[in-house]
Design a protein around this motif. Structure first.
Motif: not given
Length: 216
Positions: A73-88
C-alpha cells in the motif's frame, strides 16, 4: 561535605515494540515475560506487515496496541518504514524486537534505532540464514541446530550475534517435532536475552553524570 550515600534506584522500563508476521508465539513469550516480571519493559506496540496474521488477534485480546500495514500500500520501502517510524515515535518506543517478522529492515528504521533492533532466528547462525531455517537444517542432516539472537543490520541474518542456544536433531525427528523444540528454546532464550539487553540500555538512558544515583 555530605556523607550521604545515594541508594540505587530502579531503572524506568523501556518502551518496546514487537514486529511479527505470523502466529506470534515469540510475541506471546515476550508478553508473558513482562507480565511475570522477568522482563522489565512496556510492550507498547505490535507492528505487523500482514493485516490478516493471527498475531494481530492475539495482541488485541491482550490489549496491546497494533499497527498492521501492508507494504504494497506504499510507494516504496522508505515510505512504509516512515509510517512505522511515526507510530514508534508516538509510542516513545526505545527498542524493537523482531519475532518472526518476515521482512528485511531498511535504512529508515536502522538509522532511527542503531543497535536497538534485535531478531531471533531458528538456527545457529551463520548456518541456515533466511526462510525455512529448520527445514534447511533437517535437509542438511546436521545433528545440532539451534537458536540465535542477533543485532539487526542491513544484511540478512548477519548482524552481530548476542546469544545462541543449541538444539539437538534426533535421527527419528519429524519436522514438526524439531520445530516444537526450537520454539520452546526460543521462548526461553529470547525473553532472557531481552531482559539483559534492556537492563543495559535502561542504565545507559537513565544515567545522569551530574548525579551519584545509579539504577538497578
Amino acid at each position: 561535605m555530605s556523607n550521604v550515600s545515594h541508594a540505587p534506584i530502579r531503572c524506568e522500563p523501556q518502551n518496546i515494540a514487537v514486529f511479527a508476521s505470523g502466529n506470534g508465539s515469540n510475541f506471546l513469550a515476550i508478553h508473558r515475560a513482562i507480565q511475570s516480571g522477568q522482563l522489565h519493559a512496556n510492550l507498547v506496540l505490535l507492528v505487523c506487515d500482514k493485516p490478516s496474521a493471527p498475531v494481530i488477534h492475539k495482541a488485541e485480546i491482550l490489549g496491546v496496541p497494533t499497527l498492521a500495514l501492508s507494504p504494497k500500500d506504499f510507494p516504496d520501502k522508505a515510505a512504509y518504514e516512515q509510517a512505522i517510524l511515526k507510530a514508534l515515535s508516538e509510542k516513545k518506543v526505545t527498542f524493537i524486537a523482531l519475532a518472526g517478522y518476515m521482512r528485511l529492515i531498511g535504512p529508515t528504521l536502522l538509522q532511527a534505532y542503531p543497535n536497538r533492533i534485535v531478531n531471533i532466528h531458528p538456527s545457529l547462525l551463520p548456518a541456515f540464514p533466511g526462510r525455512d531455517a529448520i527445514k534447511q537444517a533437517m535437509e542438511a542432516g546436521v545433528k545440532v541446530t539451534g537458536v540465535t539472537v542477533h543485532v539487526v543490520d542491513e544484511s540478512l541474518d548477519n548482524g552481530p550475534i548476542i546469544a545462541q542456544e543449541p538444539v539437538a536433531v534426533f535421527d527419528n525427528d519429524s519436522l514438526e517435532e524439531l520445530e516444537a523444540r526450537i520454539h520452546e528454546t526460543e521462548h526461553d532464550l529470547y525473553p532472557k536475552t531481552l531482559a539483559q539487553l534492556l537492563n543495559h540500555f535502561a542504565k545507559e538512558t537513565s544515567h545522569d553524570k551530574t548525579s551519584s544515583h545509579q539504577c538497578i
